[in-house]
Motif scaffolding. Structure first.
Motif, PDB file in Angstrom:
ATOM      1  N   GLN A 234     -11.813   3.440  -7.078  1.00  0.00           N
ATOM      2  CA  GLN A 234     -11.491   3.346  -8.499  1.00  0.00           C
ATOM      3  C   GLN A 234     -11.006   1.942  -8.838  1.00  0.00           C
ATOM      4  OE1 GLN A 234     -12.232   5.999 -10.389  1.00  0.00           O
ATOM      5  NE2 GLN A 234     -12.909   6.914  -8.442  1.00  0.00           N
ATOM      6  N   PRO A 235     -11.389   1.424 -10.000  1.00  0.00           N
ATOM      7  CA  PRO A 235     -10.924   0.080 -10.399  1.00  0.00           C
ATOM      8  C   PRO A 235      -9.438   0.067 -10.705  1.00  0.00           C
ATOM      9  CG  PRO A 235     -12.113   1.144 -12.205  1.00  0.00           C
ATOM     10  CD  PRO A 235     -12.262   2.040 -11.003  1.00  0.00           C
ATOM     11  N   ARG A 236      -8.801  -1.072 -10.443  1.00  0.00           N
ATOM     12  CA  ARG A 236      -7.401  -1.296 -10.785  1.00  0.00           C
ATOM     13  C   ARG A 236      -6.478  -0.240 -10.185  1.00  0.00           C
ATOM     14  NH1 ARG A 236      -7.785  -3.141 -17.202  1.00  0.00           N
ATOM     15  NH2 ARG A 236      -9.243  -4.866 -16.857  1.00  0.00           N
ATOM     16  N   GLN A 237      -6.702   0.051  -8.932  1.00  0.00           N
ATOM     17  CA  GLN A 237      -5.830   0.990  -8.240  1.00  0.00           C
ATOM     18  C   GLN A 237      -4.415   0.406  -8.159  1.00  0.00           C
ATOM     19  OE1 GLN A 237      -6.433   3.943  -7.286  1.00  0.00           O
ATOM     20  NE2 GLN A 237      -4.744   4.459  -5.934  1.00  0.00           N
ATOM     21  N   PRO A 238      -3.387   1.058  -8.764  1.00  0.00           N
ATOM     22  CA  PRO A 238      -2.041   0.460  -8.798  1.00  0.00           C
ATOM     23  C   PRO A 238      -1.400   0.362  -7.429  1.00  0.00           C
ATOM     24  CG  PRO A 238      -2.004   2.707  -9.636  1.00  0.00           C
ATOM     25  CD  PRO A 238      -3.447   2.340  -9.466  1.00  0.00           C
ATOM     26  N   MET A 239      -1.619   1.381  -6.582  1.00  0.00           N
ATOM     27  CA  MET A 239      -1.043   1.358  -5.245  1.00  0.00           C
ATOM     28  C   MET A 239      -1.970   2.108  -4.311  1.00  0.00           C
ATOM     29  SD  MET A 239       2.637   2.753  -3.897  1.00  0.00           S
ATOM     30  CE  MET A 239       2.965   2.864  -2.127  1.00  0.00           C
ATOM     31  N   ALA A 240      -2.543   1.401  -3.371  1.00  0.00           N
ATOM     32  CA  ALA A 240      -3.499   2.030  -2.458  1.00  0.00           C
ATOM     33  C   ALA A 240      -2.755   2.854  -1.411  1.00  0.00           C
ATOM     34  CB  ALA A 240      -4.343   0.965  -1.777  1.00  0.00           C
ATOM     35  N   PRO A 241      -3.222   4.059  -1.123  1.00  0.00           N
ATOM     36  CA  PRO A 241      -2.599   4.847  -0.066  1.00  0.00           C
ATOM     37  C   PRO A 241      -2.880   4.225   1.295  1.00  0.00           C
ATOM     38  CG  PRO A 241      -4.614   5.910  -0.810  1.00  0.00           C
ATOM     39  CD  PRO A 241      -4.376   4.744  -1.723  1.00  0.00           C
ATOM     40  N   SER A 242      -2.049   4.524   2.279  1.00  0.00           N
ATOM     41  CA  SER A 242      -2.270   4.002   3.628  1.00  0.00           C
ATOM     42  C   SER A 242      -1.840   5.049   4.648  1.00  0.00           C
ATOM     43  CB  SER A 242      -1.522   2.687   3.849  1.00  0.00           C
ATOM     44  OG  SER A 242      -0.126   2.878   3.703  1.00  0.00           O
ATOM     45  N   THR A 243      -2.406   4.953   5.845  1.00  0.00           N
ATOM     46  CA  THR A 243      -2.094   5.915   6.904  1.00  0.00           C
ATOM     47  C   THR A 243      -1.607   5.227   8.171  1.00  0.00           C
ATOM     48  OG1 THR A 243      -4.359   5.889   7.775  1.00  0.00           O
ATOM     49  CG2 THR A 243      -3.865   7.514   6.053  1.00  0.00           C
ATOM     50  N   SER A 244      -1.431   3.909   8.124  1.00  0.00           N
ATOM     51  CA  SER A 244      -1.030   3.190   9.331  1.00  0.00           C
ATOM     52  C   SER A 244      -0.215   1.964   8.942  1.00  0.00           C
ATOM     53  CB  SER A 244      -2.263   2.766  10.144  1.00  0.00           C
ATOM     54  OG  SER A 244      -3.145   1.998   9.343  1.00  0.00           O
ATOM     55  N   ARG A 245       0.553   1.468   9.920  1.00  0.00           N
ATOM     56  CA  ARG A 245       1.442   0.330   9.665  1.00  0.00           C
ATOM     57  C   ARG A 245       1.476  -0.531  10.925  1.00  0.00           C
ATOM     58  NH1 ARG A 245       7.245  -0.092  10.356  1.00  0.00           N
ATOM     59  NH2 ARG A 245       8.217  -1.498   8.835  1.00  0.00           N
ATOM     60  N   PHE A 246       1.101  -1.800  10.794  1.00  0.00           N
ATOM     61  CA  PHE A 246       1.004  -2.708  11.926  1.00  0.00           C
ATOM     62  C   PHE A 246       1.839  -3.960  11.677  1.00  0.00           C
ATOM     63  CE2 PHE A 246      -3.140  -0.545  11.387  1.00  0.00           C
ATOM     64  CZ  PHE A 246      -3.151   0.210  12.552  1.00  0.00           C
ATOM     65  N   TYR A 247       2.253  -4.583  12.777  1.00  0.00           N
ATOM     66  CA  TYR A 247       3.049  -5.807  12.689  1.00  0.00           C
ATOM     67  C   TYR A 247       2.176  -7.005  13.017  1.00  0.00           C
ATOM     68  CZ  TYR A 247       6.749  -9.230  13.535  1.00  0.00           C
ATOM     69  OH  TYR A 247       7.556 -10.345  13.488  1.00  0.00           O
ATOM     70  N   ASN A 248       2.227  -8.009  12.156  1.00  0.00           N
ATOM     71  CA  ASN A 248       1.494  -9.251  12.374  1.00  0.00           C
ATOM     72  C   ASN A 248       2.473 -10.296  12.905  1.00  0.00           C
ATOM     73  OD1 ASN A 248       0.209 -11.765  12.162  1.00  0.00           O
ATOM     74  ND2 ASN A 248      -1.020 -11.103  10.408  1.00  0.00           N
ATOM     75  N   PRO A 249       2.384 -10.651  14.204  1.00  0.00           N
ATOM     76  CA  PRO A 249       3.351 -11.595  14.782  1.00  0.00           C
ATOM     77  C   PRO A 249       3.238 -12.994  14.203  1.00  0.00           C
ATOM     78  CG  PRO A 249       1.580 -11.118  16.345  1.00  0.00           C
ATOM     79  CD  PRO A 249       1.405 -10.165  15.199  1.00  0.00           C
ATOM     80  N   GLU A 250       2.075 -13.356  13.646  1.00  0.00           N
ATOM     81  CA  GLU A 250       1.915 -14.697  13.074  1.00  0.00           C
ATOM     82  C   GLU A 250       2.686 -14.832  11.765  1.00  0.00           C
ATOM     83  OE1 GLU A 250      -2.175 -15.684  12.738  1.00  0.00           O
ATOM     84  OE2 GLU A 250      -2.564 -15.571  14.897  1.00  0.00           O
ATOM     85  N   THR A 251       2.566 -13.818  10.909  1.00  0.00           N
ATOM     86  CA  THR A 251       3.246 -13.869   9.613  1.00  0.00           C
ATOM     87  C   THR A 251       4.627 -13.220   9.661  1.00  0.00           C
ATOM     88  OG1 THR A 251       2.280 -11.765   8.898  1.00  0.00           O
ATOM     89  CG2 THR A 251       1.025 -13.781   8.423  1.00  0.00           C
ATOM     90  N   LYS A 252       4.893 -12.496  10.784  1.00  0.00           N
ATOM     91  CA  LYS A 252       6.145 -11.755  10.943  1.00  0.00           C
ATOM     92  C   LYS A 252       6.355 -10.763   9.802  1.00  0.00           C
ATOM     93  CE  LYS A 252       8.563 -15.212  13.725  1.00  0.00           C
ATOM     94  NZ  LYS A 252       7.357 -15.968  14.060  1.00  0.00           N
TER      95      LYS A 252
END
Length: 331
Positions: free
Chosen positions: A253-271
């Protein structure tokens, strides 16, 4: 009835070579989490879910002495879960099996792989021209989907497919050119797997069967720039017109205000942490009569999960993915 898909990161690391559960202070496969903490967290999450069946993605290993179903049954017994039975399909060499943990008082389940000319068995080879060079490429699943025939206590028959499509991360790339080359090659392979899986989906739905596809597809509409080269994500290909998952559809859908997510990862470069929608429960249209309700048990997106501090911490310690449940008015 509640059905769940749950990718449990490095579940296999909690078991020894004879599938005995190891709950101690040694490191688990999860960064910064010991085996006791992860094991107890998984147990707490599964107890809270109280599902009739859980499609476990990255289930314990099957090998020379190990077997995923034995490990899962032992875990269920230790955790006091009613999902005391388990089945798995073809073993693979990734230490990440696909298995179903289920309540035998509610469901009867048997492994039932299918094969046809258009969609060969998932342990076989699929021939498709991936790069439009008039030559057929050979595609295999590193983790063959698990095909199941399921009957509810009330007599309703279902088909279930548990899937874990190959990641398209450019492992081994030494520069940006290699990243692009490997990403495109992996995307082609993943899309071929999606086409293969969709052909099976279409055959079964066209035959009038109730079908549920559960698992980690490692992809979603708009997930990366390489999708534009091929027009569609593998999630859209698997769904086609035959299946639906409201979380996947919301991203279209266009202009989705908040996309759902099912996972969470850590990026060590951006912390920083980043989220992605990777896990799905897709149903055929005939199941709409059973009032389907989906829920992502994300501790920072689901208000009830966040408010329950014990559950919130368990979800974060158990895996880098969060469960997705489907409730149906079905017995």
């Amino acid at each position: 009835m509640r059905l769940v898909t749950y990718n449990i990161e490095w579940f296999s690391h909690l078991f020894d070579d004879e599938d005995r559960l190891m709950l101690d202070g040694k490191s688990s496969g999860r960064y910064g989490v010991d085996r006791y903490t992860q094991g107890m967290a998984i147990a707490q999450v599964l107890q809270r879910l109280d599902a009739d069946a859980i499609m476990v993605i990255e289930a314990p290993n099957s090998g020379h002495n190990q077997h995923a179903t034995r490990a899962l049954k032992r875990f269920a017994a230790e955790a006091g879960l009613r999902t005391s039975a388990a089945v798995t399909g073809s073993a693979n060499d990734t230490y990440q099996e696909i298995a179903l943990l289920f309540d035998p008082n509610v469901l009867s389940v048997r492994v039932d792989p299918q094969s046809s000319e258009q969609a060969p068995g998932f342990t076989d080879v699929f021939h498709i021209d991936l790069d439009v060079d008039d030559r057929m490429d050979r595609v295999k699943f590193s983790k063959p989907p698990l095909e199941l025939n399921v009957r509810t206590k009330g007599g309703t028959e279902l088909r279930m497919i548990g899937a874990h499509l190959k990641s398209k991360s450019p492992h081994g790339a030494s520069n940006q050119k290699e990243v692009a080359r490997l990403s495109i090659a992996n995307r082609r392979k993943q899309l071929a797997q999606a086409i293969w899986l969709h052909r099976r989906v279409k055959e079964q739905v066209d035959a009038g069967e109730h079908l549920i596809v559960l698992g980690d597809l490692n992809d979603g509409p708009g997930l990366d720039e390489y999708e534009r080269l091929f027009g569609k994500s593998s999630v859209e290909i698997v769904m086609g017109q035959e299946l639906r998952d409201p979380h996947a559809l919301s991203l279209l859908q266009p202009r989705q205000p908040m996309a759902p997510s099912t996972s969470r990862f850590y990026n060590p470069e951006t912390k920083r942490y980043f989220s992605a929608l990777l896990d799905y429960v897709m149903i055929s249209n005939g199941l709409d009569v059973y009032n389907p309700r989906w829920r992502i048990w994300h501790p920072f997106e689901d208000a009830e999960c966040y408010a329950d501090e014990s559950l919130r911490e368990a979800l974060l310690a158990a895996s880098d993915h969060f469960p997705v449940s489907l409730d149906l008015d079905l017995t």
